[in-house]
Design a protein around this motif. Sequence first.
Motif, PDB file in Angstrom:
ATOM      1  N   ARG A 128       0.902  -4.510  14.982  1.00  0.00           N
ATOM      2  CA  ARG A 128       1.060  -3.836  13.688  1.00  0.00           C
ATOM      3  C   ARG A 128       1.394  -4.797  12.553  1.00  0.00           C
ATOM      4  NH1 ARG A 128       4.589   0.230  16.552  1.00  0.00           N
ATOM      5  NH2 ARG A 128       3.069   1.674  17.426  1.00  0.00           N
ATOM      6  N   ARG A 129       1.935  -5.960  12.870  1.00  0.00           N
ATOM      7  CA  ARG A 129       2.243  -6.943  11.820  1.00  0.00           C
ATOM      8  C   ARG A 129       0.969  -7.359  11.082  1.00  0.00           C
ATOM      9  NH1 ARG A 129       6.051 -10.958  15.248  1.00  0.00           N
ATOM     10  NH2 ARG A 129       7.527  -9.379  15.937  1.00  0.00           N
ATOM     11  N   TYR A 130      -0.139  -7.425  11.792  1.00  0.00           N
ATOM     12  CA  TYR A 130      -1.416  -7.770  11.166  1.00  0.00           C
ATOM     13  C   TYR A 130      -1.857  -6.656  10.225  1.00  0.00           C
ATOM     14  CZ  TYR A 130      -1.966 -11.349  14.775  1.00  0.00           C
ATOM     15  OH  TYR A 130      -1.806 -12.421  15.590  1.00  0.00           O
ATOM     16  N   VAL A 131      -1.684  -5.442  10.632  1.00  0.00           N
ATOM     17  CA  VAL A 131      -2.124  -4.288   9.864  1.00  0.00           C
ATOM     18  C   VAL A 131      -1.341  -4.174   8.568  1.00  0.00           C
ATOM     19  CG1 VAL A 131      -2.380  -1.786   9.876  1.00  0.00           C
ATOM     20  CG2 VAL A 131      -2.827  -3.097  11.959  1.00  0.00           C
ATOM     21  N   ARG A 132      -0.074  -4.410   8.618  1.00  0.00           N
ATOM     22  CA  ARG A 132       0.764  -4.283   7.426  1.00  0.00           C
ATOM     23  C   ARG A 132       0.312  -5.257   6.333  1.00  0.00           C
ATOM     24  NH1 ARG A 132       5.901  -4.838   9.491  1.00  0.00           N
ATOM     25  NH2 ARG A 132       5.921  -7.028   9.005  1.00  0.00           N
ATOM     26  N   LYS A 133      -0.075  -6.458   6.724  1.00  0.00           N
ATOM     27  CA  LYS A 133      -0.562  -7.437   5.756  1.00  0.00           C
ATOM     28  C   LYS A 133      -1.791  -6.904   5.031  1.00  0.00           C
ATOM     29  CE  LYS A 133       0.894 -11.498   8.353  1.00  0.00           C
ATOM     30  NZ  LYS A 133       0.415 -12.664   9.097  1.00  0.00           N
ATOM     31  N   GLY A 134      -2.652  -6.233   5.739  1.00  0.00           N
ATOM     32  CA  GLY A 134      -3.884  -5.736   5.156  1.00  0.00           C
ATOM     33  C   GLY A 134      -3.708  -4.505   4.310  1.00  0.00           C
ATOM     34  N   SER A 135      -2.579  -3.837   4.435  1.00  0.00           N
ATOM     35  CA  SER A 135      -2.383  -2.601   3.681  1.00  0.00           C
ATOM     36  C   SER A 135      -1.565  -2.827   2.409  1.00  0.00           C
ATOM     37  CB  SER A 135      -1.697  -1.560   4.561  1.00  0.00           C
ATOM     38  OG  SER A 135      -0.399  -1.991   4.909  1.00  0.00           O
ATOM     39  N   LEU A 136      -1.369  -4.054   2.032  1.00  0.00           N
ATOM     40  CA  LEU A 136      -0.534  -4.384   0.884  1.00  0.00           C
ATOM     41  C   LEU A 136      -0.985  -3.671  -0.386  1.00  0.00           C
ATOM     42  CD1 LEU A 136       1.784  -6.097  -0.234  1.00  0.00           C
ATOM     43  CD2 LEU A 136       0.126  -7.930  -0.598  1.00  0.00           C
ATOM     44  N   PHE A 137      -2.315  -3.606  -0.623  1.00  0.00           N
ATOM     45  CA  PHE A 137      -2.813  -3.014  -1.859  1.00  0.00           C
ATOM     46  C   PHE A 137      -3.431  -1.636  -1.656  1.00  0.00           C
ATOM     47  CE2 PHE A 137      -2.807  -7.609  -2.581  1.00  0.00           C
ATOM     48  CZ  PHE A 137      -1.963  -7.655  -3.679  1.00  0.00           C
ATOM     49  N   ARG A 138      -3.444  -1.139  -0.435  1.00  0.00           N
ATOM     50  CA  ARG A 138      -3.977   0.194  -0.191  1.00  0.00           C
ATOM     51  C   ARG A 138      -3.002   1.226  -0.746  1.00  0.00           C
ATOM     52  NH1 ARG A 138      -4.283   0.956   5.537  1.00  0.00           N
ATOM     53  NH2 ARG A 138      -5.270  -1.051   5.388  1.00  0.00           N
ATOM     54  N   GLY A 139      -3.506   2.195  -1.444  1.00  0.00           N
ATOM     55  CA  GLY A 139      -2.633   3.214  -2.013  1.00  0.00           C
ATOM     56  C   GLY A 139      -1.840   2.737  -3.207  1.00  0.00           C
ATOM     57  N   ASN A 140      -2.246   1.625  -3.804  1.00  0.00           N
ATOM     58  CA  ASN A 140      -1.571   1.076  -4.954  1.00  0.00           C
ATOM     59  C   ASN A 140      -1.715   2.048  -6.119  1.00  0.00           C
ATOM     60  OD1 ASN A 140      -1.420  -0.424  -7.528  1.00  0.00           O
ATOM     61  ND2 ASN A 140      -0.984  -2.163  -6.196  1.00  0.00           N
ATOM     62  N   VAL A 141      -0.609   2.547  -6.658  1.00  0.00           N
ATOM     63  CA  VAL A 141      -0.668   3.554  -7.705  1.00  0.00           C
ATOM     64  C   VAL A 141      -1.259   3.015  -8.994  1.00  0.00           C
ATOM     65  CG1 VAL A 141       1.148   5.035  -6.766  1.00  0.00           C
ATOM     66  CG2 VAL A 141       1.759   3.201  -8.332  1.00  0.00           C
ATOM     67  N   ALA A 142      -1.045   1.757  -9.301  1.00  0.00           N
ATOM     68  CA  ALA A 142      -1.618   1.172 -10.514  1.00  0.00           C
ATOM     69  C   ALA A 142      -3.149   1.176 -10.430  1.00  0.00           C
ATOM     70  CB  ALA A 142      -1.100  -0.243 -10.729  1.00  0.00           C
ATOM     71  N   ALA A 143      -3.678   0.863  -9.260  1.00  0.00           N
ATOM     72  CA  ALA A 143      -5.129   0.884  -9.082  1.00  0.00           C
ATOM     73  C   ALA A 143      -5.669   2.299  -9.202  1.00  0.00           C
ATOM     74  CB  ALA A 143      -5.499   0.294  -7.724  1.00  0.00           C
ATOM     75  N   ARG A 144      -4.908   3.267  -8.742  1.00  0.00           N
ATOM     76  CA  ARG A 144      -5.345   4.669  -8.802  1.00  0.00           C
ATOM     77  C   ARG A 144      -5.484   5.190 -10.231  1.00  0.00           C
ATOM     78  NH1 ARG A 144      -6.152   7.589  -3.765  1.00  0.00           N
ATOM     79  NH2 ARG A 144      -5.410   6.116  -2.235  1.00  0.00           N
ATOM     80  N   VAL A 145      -4.693   4.611 -11.145  1.00  0.00           N
ATOM     81  CA  VAL A 145      -4.774   5.055 -12.533  1.00  0.00           C
ATOM     82  C   VAL A 145      -5.621   4.114 -13.393  1.00  0.00           C
ATOM     83  CG1 VAL A 145      -2.624   6.368 -12.436  1.00  0.00           C
ATOM     84  CG2 VAL A 145      -2.581   3.974 -13.187  1.00  0.00           C
ATOM     85  N   GLY A 146      -6.339   3.217 -12.732  1.00  0.00           N
ATOM     86  CA  GLY A 146      -7.277   2.351 -13.436  1.00  0.00           C
ATOM     87  C   GLY A 146      -6.707   1.081 -14.047  1.00  0.00           C
ATOM     88  N   LEU A 147      -5.533   0.662 -13.603  1.00  0.00           N
ATOM     89  CA  LEU A 147      -4.933  -0.576 -14.143  1.00  0.00           C
ATOM     90  C   LEU A 147      -5.271  -1.777 -13.305  1.00  0.00           C
ATOM     91  CD1 LEU A 147      -1.436   0.790 -15.110  1.00  0.00           C
ATOM     92  CD2 LEU A 147      -3.396   0.439 -16.576  1.00  0.00           C
TER      93      LEU A 147
END
Length: 98
Positions: free
Chosen positions: A79-98
């Motif tokens: 799971r340590r590998y997976v956590r690294k890859g999820s750093l920007f997933r679900g990023n709220v700033a990206a969701r609002v277009g920033l």
Amino acid sequence: ADGALFRPVDRHGNVGPGRPSDRAVALAVQNAAKAVGLDPVRYGGHSLRAGLITSAAAAGAEEGAIMRQSGHRSAAVMRRYVRKGSLFRGNVAARVGL
């Protein structure tokens, strides 16, 4: 039809039996990184393993299947590998277009 997908190749272009060494894989990854403008020192054979695990988890693969492929015996370590890859997933700033 048989054997490893990737095989060792000597400096004369002769394809050998078995699998390439860990050093040969690391050099291939570093050369590819350098070719696309990345710092090759930051990459190696382990990058392939981490990338596979991260991509598999992002695609919804079951942990048990990932662990069988990667050879991990501990889900916590995998799971340590997976956590690294999820750093920007679900990023709220990206969701609002920033």
